[in-house]
Write an enzyme that holds these catalytic residues in place. Structure first.
Site, PDB file in Angstrom:
ATOM      1  N   GLY A  17      53.353  43.298   7.543  1.00 40.36           N
ATOM      2  CA  GLY A  17      52.877  41.949   7.211  1.00 40.36           C
ATOM      3  C   GLY A  17      51.398  41.811   7.512  1.00 40.36           C
ATOM      4  O   GLY A  17      50.944  40.772   7.990  1.00 40.36           O
ATOM      5  N   SER A  19      48.828  41.585   5.568  1.00 44.68           N
ATOM      6  CA  SER A  19      47.962  41.094   4.494  1.00 44.68           C
ATOM      7  C   SER A  19      47.506  39.650   4.656  1.00 44.68           C
ATOM      8  O   SER A  19      46.567  39.218   4.001  1.00 44.68           O
ATOM      9  CB  SER A  19      48.699  41.214   3.156  1.00 44.68           C
ATOM     10  N   ARG A  20      48.213  38.884   5.512  1.00 44.86           N
ATOM     11  CA  ARG A  20      47.859  37.466   5.653  1.00 44.86           C
ATOM     12  C   ARG A  20      48.017  37.045   7.104  1.00 44.86           C
ATOM     13  O   ARG A  20      48.664  37.724   7.904  1.00 44.86           O
ATOM     14  CB  ARG A  20      48.764  36.588   4.779  1.00 44.86           C
ATOM     15  N   ASP A  68      59.581  45.876   1.610  1.00 45.75           N
ATOM     16  CA  ASP A  68      60.315  44.888   2.402  1.00 45.75           C
ATOM     17  C   ASP A  68      60.809  45.601   3.657  1.00 45.75           C
ATOM     18  O   ASP A  68      61.745  46.397   3.601  1.00 45.75           O
ATOM     19  CB  ASP A  68      61.487  44.357   1.571  1.00 45.75           C
ATOM     20  N   VAL A  69      60.180  45.311   4.784  1.00 46.36           N
ATOM     21  CA  VAL A  69      60.534  46.049   6.007  1.00 46.36           C
ATOM     22  C   VAL A  69      61.890  45.615   6.577  1.00 46.36           C
ATOM     23  O   VAL A  69      62.413  46.257   7.489  1.00 46.36           O
ATOM     24  CB  VAL A  69      59.435  45.957   7.089  1.00 46.36           C
ATOM     25  N   ASN A  95      54.814  42.865  12.892  1.00 48.25           N
ATOM     26  CA  ASN A  95      54.321  41.490  12.730  1.00 48.25           C
ATOM     27  C   ASN A  95      55.038  40.720  11.615  1.00 48.25           C
ATOM     28  O   ASN A  95      55.121  39.494  11.683  1.00 48.25           O
ATOM     29  CB  ASN A  95      52.811  41.537  12.458  1.00 48.25           C
ATOM     30  N   SER A 148      57.663  34.917  19.599  1.00 50.06           N
ATOM     31  CA  SER A 148      57.216  33.531  19.409  1.00 50.06           C
ATOM     32  C   SER A 148      57.645  32.678  20.594  1.00 50.06           C
ATOM     33  O   SER A 148      58.668  32.940  21.231  1.00 50.06           O
ATOM     34  CB  SER A 148      57.840  32.949  18.132  1.00 50.06           C
ATOM     35  N   TYR A 161      65.457  31.626  13.307  1.00 44.86           N
ATOM     36  CA  TYR A 161      64.144  32.146  13.732  1.00 44.86           C
ATOM     37  C   TYR A 161      64.116  32.411  15.246  1.00 44.86           C
ATOM     38  O   TYR A 161      63.677  33.472  15.701  1.00 44.86           O
ATOM     39  CB  TYR A 161      63.077  31.119  13.344  1.00 44.86           C
ATOM     40  N   LYS A 165      63.415  35.949  17.502  1.00 44.84           N
ATOM     41  CA  LYS A 165      62.289  36.121  18.422  1.00 44.84           C
ATOM     42  C   LYS A 165      62.777  36.413  19.836  1.00 44.84           C
ATOM     43  O   LYS A 165      62.147  37.173  20.578  1.00 44.84           O
ATOM     44  CB  LYS A 165      61.381  34.889  18.375  1.00 44.84           C
TER      45      LYS A 165
HETATM   46  P1  NAP Z   1      52.258  34.356   7.240  1.00 49.55           P
HETATM   47  O1  NAP Z   1      50.893  33.775   7.249  1.00 49.55           O
HETATM   48  O2  NAP Z   1      53.321  33.694   6.450  1.00 49.55           O
HETATM   49  O3  NAP Z   1      52.153  35.920   6.811  1.00 49.55           O
HETATM   50  C1  NAP Z   1      53.330  36.682   6.768  1.00 49.55           C
HETATM   51  C2  NAP Z   1      52.997  38.125   6.458  1.00 49.55           C
HETATM   52  O4  NAP Z   1      54.228  38.881   6.514  1.00 49.55           O
HETATM   53  C3  NAP Z   1      52.438  38.326   5.058  1.00 49.55           C
HETATM   54  O5  NAP Z   1      51.527  39.402   5.095  1.00 49.55           O
HETATM   55  C4  NAP Z   1      53.685  38.722   4.236  1.00 49.55           C
HETATM   56  O6  NAP Z   1      53.373  39.511   3.105  1.00 49.55           O
HETATM   57  C5  NAP Z   1      54.428  39.542   5.269  1.00 49.55           C
HETATM   58  N1  NAP Z   1      55.863  39.645   5.018  1.00 49.55           N
HETATM   59  C6  NAP Z   1      56.766  38.647   4.869  1.00 49.55           C
HETATM   60  N2  NAP Z   1      57.993  39.153   4.638  1.00 49.55           N
HETATM   61  C7  NAP Z   1      57.863  40.495   4.651  1.00 49.55           C
HETATM   62  C8  NAP Z   1      58.754  41.582   4.469  1.00 49.55           C
HETATM   63  N3  NAP Z   1      60.059  41.377   4.245  1.00 49.55           N
HETATM   64  N4  NAP Z   1      58.269  42.847   4.530  1.00 49.55           N
HETATM   65  C9  NAP Z   1      56.954  43.065   4.764  1.00 49.55           C
HETATM   66  N5  NAP Z   1      56.056  42.093   4.943  1.00 49.55           N
HETATM   67  C10 NAP Z   1      56.506  40.818   4.882  1.00 49.55           C
HETATM   68  O7  NAP Z   1      52.852  34.432   8.736  1.00 49.55           O
HETATM   69  P2  NAP Z   1      52.097  34.386  10.155  1.00 49.55           P
HETATM   70  O8  NAP Z   1      52.053  32.982  10.596  1.00 49.55           O
HETATM   71  O9  NAP Z   1      50.844  35.195  10.117  1.00 49.55           O
HETATM   72  O10 NAP Z   1      53.201  35.124  11.068  1.00 49.55           O
HETATM   73  C11 NAP Z   1      53.101  36.489  11.418  1.00 49.55           C
HETATM   74  C12 NAP Z   1      54.071  36.758  12.555  1.00 49.55           C
HETATM   75  O11 NAP Z   1      53.758  35.925  13.667  1.00 49.55           O
HETATM   76  C13 NAP Z   1      55.535  36.435  12.205  1.00 49.55           C
HETATM   77  O12 NAP Z   1      56.391  37.376  12.808  1.00 49.55           O
HETATM   78  C14 NAP Z   1      55.738  35.077  12.810  1.00 49.55           C
HETATM   79  O13 NAP Z   1      57.096  34.825  13.113  1.00 49.55           O
HETATM   80  C15 NAP Z   1      54.889  35.203  14.064  1.00 49.55           C
HETATM   81  N6  NAP Z   1      54.483  33.923  14.659  1.00 49.55           N
HETATM   82  C16 NAP Z   1      53.781  33.008  13.919  1.00 49.55           C
HETATM   83  C17 NAP Z   1      53.401  31.807  14.503  1.00 49.55           C
HETATM   84  C18 NAP Z   1      52.644  30.727  13.743  1.00 49.55           C
HETATM   85  O14 NAP Z   1      52.559  29.582  14.261  1.00 49.55           O
HETATM   86  N7  NAP Z   1      52.036  31.031  12.609  1.00 49.55           N
HETATM   87  C19 NAP Z   1      53.746  31.544  15.833  1.00 49.55           C
HETATM   88  C20 NAP Z   1      54.452  32.499  16.559  1.00 49.55           C
HETATM   89  C21 NAP Z   1      54.814  33.691  15.948  1.00 49.55           C
HETATM   90  P3  NAP Z   1      53.382  38.852   1.601  1.00 49.55           P
HETATM   91  O15 NAP Z   1      52.344  37.777   1.585  1.00 49.55           O
HETATM   92  O16 NAP Z   1      53.082  40.009   0.717  1.00 49.55           O
HETATM   93  O17 NAP Z   1      54.775  38.280   1.414  1.00 49.55           O
END
Ligand code: NAP
Length: 253
Positions: A17, A19-20, A68-69, A95, A148, A161, A165
């Site tokens: 993940g 890329s974003r 898709d991991v 991630n 998380s 979710y 976590k």
């Molecule tokens: P995000 O902005 O939605 O980005 C998600 C990333 O994961 C994207 O690169 C997406 O790729 C990739 N992804 C989704 N499904 C996938 C799959 N099946 N296989 C491979 N790649 C996949 O999310 P984020 O907020 O950065 O979150 C990243 C991590 O941090 C997650 O584990 C999330 O639970 C954790 N987290 C986030 C927060 C928060 O507040 N944002 C807080 C605590 C923990 P595509 O765009 O190509 O689909």
């Protein structure tokens, strides 16, 4: 002493993940610290290509792999691609993650399974995918999974979710015990609410309420999380294993 924070030159990091959002910041921060990057993503080719260009602008190599991991076989291909392109793996950052928030009464088996597969089974799948190359390293390696605050606090509408976590915590502790003899350190980072696309799925009024509960008065940035990951992967973190580092602005103390 502080050069230990930037001593990843010559190392290869697999970031799922990447890329974003948080994964993008982690990919760029690890590259700034010297690592070449195997960047995995699921759907958005353009976003992955943009991060690849940013990593390459830092003078590092970057290979992108769409997979898709949450799917075991596709995750094995991510590990194989890293070995084929770079010859080894030193770091894995688990991630990739999604949220499909719904009160349990309305949560479908599909919404439960998608989140379990993407957030938790992916950690098993990808750790298996890079285990042999990590074990082959004389100097071991490092695995960091993104957990998380929700895994510790629980949350309304996030039973799926939160379970993933919290599961990462148990996996991390078990792997730390299993792999320490091979000098492979295994840790997790548990962020609070971080400003990414995922946070934008939370309605605005609820975000405003959450913000009031964060003593430091702001949401986290993806860079806040990335810096902790670099710390754990670099030799600054060489005595840390089996730990979950909390970053949440004081939201959960
Ligand atoms: P995000 O902005 O939605 O980005 C998600 C990333 O994961 C994207 O690169 C997406 O790729 C990739 N992804 C989704 N499904 C996938 C799959 N099946 N296989 C491979 N790649 C996949 O999310 P984020 O907020 O950065 O979150 C990243 C991590 O941090 C997650 O584990 C999330 O639970 C954790 N987290 C986030 C927060 C928060 O507040 N944002 C807080 C605590 C923990 P595509 O765009 O190509 O689909």
């Amino acid at each position: 002493m502080l050069e230990k924070l930037h001593d990843l030159k010559g190392q290869v990091a697999v970031v799922t993940g990447g890329s974003r959002g948080i994964g993008k910041a982690i990919s760029i921060a690890l590259a700034e610290a010297g690592a070449d990057i195997l960047l995995n993503y699921a759907r958005n080719d353009a976003a992955a290509d943009a991060v690849k260009r940013e990593v390459e602008a830092l003078g590092r190599k970057c290979v992108t792999v769409r997979a898709d991991v949450g799917n075991f076989d596709q995750a094995q291909n991510v590990g194989k691609a890293a070995v084929n392109h770079f010859g080894k793996v030193d770091i894995l950052v688990n991630n990739a993650g999604v949220n499909r928030d719904r009160m349990l009464k309305r949560m479908t088996p599909e919404q439960w399974s998608e989140v379990i597969q993407t957030n938790l089974s992916s950690v098993f799948n990808c750790t298996k995918a890079v285990l042999d190359p990590l074990l082959a390293n004389e100097n071991g390696g490092s695995i960091v999974s993104i957990s998380s605050i929700i895994g510790e606090m629980g949350n309304i509408g996030q039973a799926n979710y939160a379970s993933t976590k919290a599961g990462i915590t148990g996996f991390t502790k078990s792997m730390a015990r299993e792999l320490s003899r091979n000098k492979i350190r295994v840790n997790a980072v548990a962020p609070g609410f971080v400003e990414t696309d995922m946070l934008m799925t939370v309605p605005e009024d609820i975000r405003a309420t959450i913000l009031k509960d964060i003593p430091l008065g702001r949401f986290g940035s993806a860079e806040d999380v990335a810096l902790a990951v670099v710390y754990l992967c670099s030799s600054s973190g060489s005595w840390i294993t089996g730990t979950t580092v909390r970053l949440n602005g004081g939201h959960y103390i």
